[in-house]
Design a protein around this motif. Structure first.
Motif, short mmCIF file in Angstrom:
data_model
loop_
_atom_site.label_atom_id
_atom_site.label_comp_id
_atom_site.label_asym_id
_atom_site.label_seq_id
_atom_site.Cartn_x
_atom_site.Cartn_y
_atom_site.Cartn_z
N THR A 155 0.82 -1.21 0.00
CA THR A 155 0.00 0.00 0.00
C THR A 155 0.85 1.26 0.00
OG1 THR A 155 -0.16 -0.29 2.39
CG2 THR A 155 -2.03 -1.02 1.07
N LEU A 156 2.16 1.11 0.23
CA LEU A 156 3.07 2.25 0.22
C LEU A 156 3.67 2.51 -1.17
CD1 LEU A 156 5.07 1.88 3.55
CD2 LEU A 156 3.70 3.85 2.87
N ASP A 157 3.42 1.63 -2.12
CA ASP A 157 4.10 1.73 -3.41
C ASP A 157 3.80 3.04 -4.12
OD1 ASP A 157 5.11 -0.73 -2.89
OD2 ASP A 157 3.81 -1.83 -4.27
N VAL A 158 2.53 3.47 -4.08
CA VAL A 158 2.16 4.71 -4.78
C VAL A 158 2.82 5.92 -4.12
CG1 VAL A 158 0.23 6.18 -5.45
CG2 VAL A 158 -0.04 3.69 -5.46
N LEU A 159 2.80 5.97 -2.79
CA LEU A 159 3.45 7.07 -2.07
C LEU A 159 4.96 7.03 -2.27
CD1 LEU A 159 1.39 6.83 1.23
CD2 LEU A 159 1.30 8.71 -0.40
N ALA A 160 5.53 5.83 -2.28
CA ALA A 160 6.98 5.70 -2.45
C ALA A 160 7.42 6.21 -3.82
CB ALA A 160 7.39 4.25 -2.26
N ALA A 161 6.62 5.92 -4.86
CA ALA A 161 6.97 6.38 -6.21
C ALA A 161 7.02 7.90 -6.27
CB ALA A 161 5.95 5.83 -7.21
N ARG A 162 6.07 8.57 -5.61
CA ARG A 162 6.10 10.03 -5.57
C ARG A 162 7.30 10.55 -4.79
NH1 ARG A 162 1.79 13.18 -7.48
NH2 ARG A 162 0.81 11.90 -9.10
N LEU A 163 7.62 9.89 -3.70
CA LEU A 163 8.78 10.32 -2.91
C LEU A 163 10.07 10.16 -3.71
CD1 LEU A 163 8.31 9.17 0.80
CD2 LEU A 163 8.47 11.49 -0.10
N TYR A 164 10.19 9.06 -4.46
CA TYR A 164 11.38 8.88 -5.31
C TYR A 164 11.51 10.04 -6.29
CZ TYR A 164 11.22 4.02 -3.67
OH TYR A 164 11.20 2.89 -2.89
N PHE A 165 10.39 10.43 -6.89
CA PHE A 165 10.42 11.52 -7.89
C PHE A 165 10.90 12.82 -7.27
CE2 PHE A 165 8.11 15.15 -9.69
CZ PHE A 165 8.62 15.15 -10.98
N TYR A 166 10.33 13.20 -6.13
CA TYR A 166 10.71 14.47 -5.49
C TYR A 166 12.11 14.39 -4.88
CZ TYR A 166 5.95 16.14 -6.18
OH TYR A 166 4.78 16.54 -6.75
N TYR A 167 12.52 13.22 -4.49
CA TYR A 167 13.88 13.01 -3.98
C TYR A 167 14.90 13.35 -5.06
CZ TYR A 167 17.91 10.24 -2.33
OH TYR A 167 19.16 9.83 -1.95
#
Length: 484
Positions: A155-167
């Motif tokens: 369930t964290l995959d979608v949030l993690a993908a956004r965090l990778y982008f902004y990182y």
């Protein structure tokens, strides 16, 4: 006069805070409940919808609202709460009084869900980037990634993908993109082991962007060829992948594949992603010119792109005419634009195409012409250069002519009927293949509710699903699509 203007403009923000802050905070609390429901039900689409709703509120985020939301979503005194609160600037007392009043009206519910904690990291990170506090954003993104490594929940995959982008975006904005390359590779390996396909897709694009930023095309192609491929989960990520692949293929002189990738990326990109579509069109125009094609005028007249594509329109005109002097003047006039677009090296390759186009026009116009006149018309340095260029064009099949070395002239053959050749068949075949590919992609893009063939939904569930679909379509239409 300036003091009067300042006195008139000053009360506006203070009056707008009480009216806007509670509504924004209320929306954030609703998003938090949506994330909580998605985490408990293990439905990633609810978390994806929460992110879309967040992007609609992005411009309304304030430090006071975020601090109140952190107090609501996280346990005060916890490590995450302390760290995130330290990144937020201190607001005025009036704003803090408004937020405390709204927070006391509804008692905060304490949650320990990792999804809410990561969502708080994402909110603060977006706020810091919008405020152009890039150093704090770098620290916040690094802390969020280190926290994310210890969590393995689908369930964290979608949030993690956004965090990778902004990182990656934080380090790119500060000019230190090379520092996180090894970390991105490690994250990609972790996402592969955890079968996080959305994360793999996002991290692969970030790594390709990292390599291409420093012109490391060979390393980018090695990574791309060895990385696991699967069906695309995000249209935005797939568009990015096609764009990066098109750039790699262009540098590798594989212009046909590059053209297909770039045009497909421009076609699939959302309408709101204007900057991305402009970049795709710029590279696609250069690739088509390198292939010997002349793009249609409608390509340069697309809405919102006329000004950005103006240098490439003048360049195309010079190539179409075959005027080498005009080509040089256009390349010098817009050299800064071409350098910033990183297409200057490709434009240097176009010189030979300009000469060949001019030579083709000469062969059509003249049945017999001296090589000295050819050199003069093409503005070449010597007759020997003209002779070698004509000989190479005849060998490559660019023109249908013969060389008379003794008399120093070029003899053009009569142009036959094009319909007696296989060229019309080839053109129709390419068009039919394009239409079939578009049809197959449209069929693959269709989405159906899970287990729709097994169970029939009730009228109440149908109404709820239709309402959710309408809200989702509304938010998709209104969002700015800041990913691009």
């Amino acid at each position: 006069m300036t003091q009067d203007v300042e006195m008139k403009e000053q009360p506006a923000p203070s009056n707008s805070v009480p009216s806007s802050s509670p509504s924004t905070l209320h929306h954030l609390k609703e998003i938090a409940s949506l994330i909580e429901t998605g985490a408990y039900d293990r439905e990633a689409r609810r978390i994806l919808r929460a992110i879309r709703l967040t992007m609609a509120l992005r411009r309304k985020l304030k430090a006071s609202v975020l601090s109140s939301f952190l107090s609501f979503a996280l346990t005060p005194g916890s490590e995450a709460f302390t760290r995130l609160s330290s990144y937020l600037p201190k607001e005025d007392e009036n704003e803090m009084e408004v937020d405390t009043a709204t927070s006391t009206a509804q008692p905060p519910a304490k949650h320990s869900l990792p999804e809410l904690e990561i969502y708080c990291y994402l909110l603060v990170l977006i706020f810091l980037i919008d405020q152009k506090k890039y150093d704090e954003a770098k620290a916040c993104s690094s802390a969020s990634i280190s926290r994310l490594k210890n969590l393995n929940r689908r369930t964290l995959d979608v949030l993690a993908a956004r965090l990778y982008f902004y990182y990656s975006l934080c380090y790119e904005l500060t000019g230190t993109l090379s520092e996180i390359r090894s970390n991105l590779l490690a994250l990609h390996r972790i996402a592969t082991l955890r079968h996080d396909e959305l994360g793999q897709e996002t991290l692969l694009n970030l790594l390709l962007r990292n390599y291409l930023h420093y012109n490391l095309y060979d390393q980018a192609e090695k990574l791309r060829s060895k990385a696991p491929r699967f069906e695309a989960h995000s249209n935005q990520q797939f568009c990015r992948y096609l764009f990066y692949l098109g750039k790699i293929r262009t540098i590798q002189l594989e212009y046909t594949d590059a053209k297909e990738c770039l045009l497909q990326a421009a076609r699939k990109a959302p309408v709101a992603a204007l900057g991305f579509r402009v970049q795709c069109n710029k590279w696609a125009i250069i690739v088509r010119l390198l292939l010997g094609e002349i793009p249609e005028r409608t390509v340069f007249m697309q809405k919102g792109m006329e000004k950005a594509l103006r240098p490439y329109f003048e360049l195309t005109n010079a190539v179409r005419i075959g005027d080498l002097e005009l080509f040089r003047s256009v390349a010098e006039k817009f050299s800064t634009t071409f350098s910033s677009d990183r297409t200057h090296n490709l434009i240097v390759r176009l010189r030979h195409n300009v000469i060949r186009t001019g030579l083709r026009n000469i062969s059509i116009s003249y049945s017999r012409i001296a090589l000295a006149d050819v050199a003069k018309k093409l503005r070449l340095d010597s007759v020997a250069d003209a002779e070698s260029i004509v000989a190479k064009a005849i060998r490559d099949g660019a023109i249908d002519a013969t060389l008379d070395h003794s008399n120093g002239c070029m003899l053009s053959k009569e142009t036959g009927d094009i319909y007696s050749t296989t060229e019309p068949q080839t053109a129709f075949n390419s068009r039919i293949a394009f239409c079939l590919n578009m049809h197959n992609e449209a069929v693959r893009a269709l989405r159906f509710p899970p287990n729709s063939h097994k169970e029939k939904e009730s009228a109440e569930k149908r109404r709820e699903r239709q309402q959710q679909e309408q809200e989702l379509a509304k938010h998709i239409a209104e969002e700015d699509d800041d990913e691009f």
